[in-house]
Motif scaffolding. Sequence first.
Motif, mmCIF file in Angstrom:
data_model
loop_
_atom_site.group_PDB
_atom_site.id
_atom_site.type_symbol
_atom_site.label_atom_id
_atom_site.label_comp_id
_atom_site.label_asym_id
_atom_site.label_seq_id
_atom_site.Cartn_x
_atom_site.Cartn_y
_atom_site.Cartn_z
ATOM 1 N N GLU A 184 0.812 -1.218 0.000
ATOM 2 C CA GLU A 184 0.000 0.000 0.000
ATOM 3 C C GLU A 184 0.847 1.271 0.000
ATOM 4 O O GLU A 184 0.545 2.221 -0.734
ATOM 5 N N ASP A 185 1.883 1.307 0.809
ATOM 6 C CA ASP A 185 2.708 2.518 0.906
ATOM 7 C C ASP A 185 3.425 2.816 -0.404
ATOM 8 O O ASP A 185 3.439 3.959 -0.881
ATOM 9 N N GLN A 186 4.038 1.785 -0.995
ATOM 10 C CA GLN A 186 4.754 1.987 -2.256
ATOM 11 C C GLN A 186 3.794 2.277 -3.407
ATOM 12 O O GLN A 186 4.113 3.069 -4.302
ATOM 13 N N ALA A 187 2.634 1.668 -3.376
ATOM 14 C CA ALA A 187 1.632 1.915 -4.420
ATOM 15 C C ALA A 187 1.136 3.360 -4.335
ATOM 16 O O ALA A 187 0.974 4.041 -5.359
ATOM 17 N N PHE A 188 0.901 3.828 -3.110
ATOM 18 C CA PHE A 188 0.480 5.219 -2.901
ATOM 19 C C PHE A 188 1.552 6.167 -3.427
ATOM 20 O O PHE A 188 1.247 7.155 -4.117
ATOM 21 N N HIS A 189 2.805 5.879 -3.128
ATOM 22 C CA HIS A 189 3.912 6.709 -3.603
ATOM 23 C C HIS A 189 3.976 6.695 -5.134
ATOM 24 O O HIS A 189 4.171 7.744 -5.770
ATOM 25 N N ALA A 190 3.790 5.521 -5.729
ATOM 26 C CA ALA A 190 3.876 5.384 -7.190
ATOM 27 C C ALA A 190 2.799 6.199 -7.891
ATOM 28 O O ALA A 190 3.063 6.862 -8.905
ATOM 29 N N ILE A 191 1.573 6.164 -7.358
ATOM 30 C CA ILE A 191 0.488 6.892 -8.019
ATOM 31 C C ILE A 191 0.667 8.395 -7.839
ATOM 32 O O ILE A 191 0.352 9.179 -8.743
ATOM 33 N N CYS A 192 1.209 8.817 -6.689
ATOM 34 C CA CYS A 192 1.448 10.245 -6.463
ATOM 35 C C CYS A 192 2.539 10.777 -7.395
ATOM 36 O O CYS A 192 2.413 11.879 -7.946
ATOM 37 N N VAL A 193 3.593 10.005 -7.584
ATOM 38 C CA VAL A 193 4.661 10.394 -8.519
ATOM 39 C C VAL A 193 4.084 10.527 -9.926
ATOM 40 O O VAL A 193 4.386 11.487 -10.661
ATOM 41 N N HIS A 194 3.249 9.580 -10.302
ATOM 42 C CA HIS A 194 2.615 9.562 -11.619
ATOM 43 C C HIS A 194 1.803 10.835 -11.844
ATOM 44 O O HIS A 194 1.918 11.492 -12.888
ATOM 45 N N ILE A 195 1.008 11.219 -10.861
ATOM 46 C CA ILE A 195 0.150 12.396 -10.982
ATOM 47 C C ILE A 195 0.969 13.683 -10.878
ATOM 48 O O ILE A 195 0.723 14.651 -11.608
ATOM 49 N N ASP A 196 1.966 13.700 -9.993
ATOM 50 C CA ASP A 196 2.819 14.891 -9.854
ATOM 51 C C ASP A 196 3.567 15.206 -11.150
ATOM 52 O O ASP A 196 3.710 16.372 -11.528
ATOM 53 N N ASN A 197 4.047 14.173 -11.821
ATOM 54 C CA ASN A 197 4.751 14.376 -13.085
ATOM 55 C C ASN A 197 3.815 14.925 -14.157
ATOM 56 O O ASN A 197 4.205 15.757 -14.984
ATOM 57 N N GLN A 198 2.581 14.459 -14.134
ATOM 58 C CA GLN A 198 1.590 14.966 -15.077
ATOM 59 C C GLN A 198 1.323 16.448 -14.804
ATOM 60 O O GLN A 198 1.279 17.260 -15.740
ATOM 61 N N GLU A 199 1.184 16.791 -13.539
ATOM 62 C CA GLU A 199 0.924 18.192 -13.174
ATOM 63 C C GLU A 199 2.069 19.090 -13.629
ATOM 64 O O GLU A 199 1.842 20.173 -14.192
ATOM 65 N N GLU A 200 3.292 18.666 -13.404
ATOM 66 C CA GLU A 200 4.451 19.475 -13.796
ATOM 67 C C GLU A 200 4.504 19.670 -15.307
ATOM 68 O O GLU A 200 4.771 20.772 -15.800
ATOM 69 N N ALA A 201 4.230 18.591 -16.055
ATOM 70 C CA ALA A 201 4.282 18.673 -17.518
ATOM 71 C C ALA A 201 3.211 19.613 -18.062
ATOM 72 O O ALA A 201 3.469 20.424 -18.962
ATOM 73 N N ILE A 202 2.002 19.516 -17.513
ATOM 74 C CA ILE A 202 0.917 20.375 -18.006
ATOM 75 C C ILE A 202 1.166 21.822 -17.593
ATOM 76 O O ILE A 202 0.867 22.754 -18.344
ATOM 77 N N ARG A 203 1.719 22.029 -16.409
ATOM 78 C CA ARG A 203 2.036 23.387 -15.974
ATOM 79 C C ARG A 203 3.045 24.037 -16.927
ATOM 80 O O ARG A 203 2.907 25.202 -17.298
#
Length: 224
Positions: free
Chosen positions: A198-217
Amino acid sequence: MQDTLNVNMNEYLPLRDVVFNTLRQAILKGELKPGERLMEIQLAQRLGVSRTPIREAIRKLELEGLVLMIPRKGAEVAKITEKSMQDVLEVRRALEGLAIQLACGRITQEEIATLENNAKKFSETTKSGDLVLMAEADEAFHAVIYNATKNDRLIYILNNLREQMYRYRLEYIKDAKIHPVILKEHEEIVRTVKNRDEDQAFHAICVHIDNQEEAIRNYIKNLK
């Protein structure tokens, strides 16, 4: 403005809902461009309907943040802004973080196999250059995680949010240089869910979304 819009006439839906869904998809897929004026008479002619369902659809689209009402000008397609993107992704991060943690404890072996298969399908679509196919494959990948939560309320909310995410997802995957990054992130998500971590999966999905946010910004800043 294009001459035609793809109208999906569903006999089970009221006309106002058909018009709303048609305009909504046209905005999300970029057929109606950010900043484009929405003229009731022209849209009514293009869709072969009266102005009343057009007016009702525009009101609903305004509530979703896809349309802006400009004083003395009327309605226009909302531009992709840093604020609107951040609002959507903040909600997505919180909900998908919860979803992937629940999925780790509830996902079946069959669903894990589907998740792996959908990751491969997304990889294949990146070779096609078809943005719509890529976006749909990415949505299908994340939908497995949503459904694996077995939480009907959460699934419903995430599916509604997924519609609002569509225009940002399209902008994100336009850059081919991003594709290898997304593939690696999908692999990490699959690995952590498969291990039920659960902890690593949570981290993985957050990294995935954070990278998307940075790219769109960065994309939005380049538009200025």
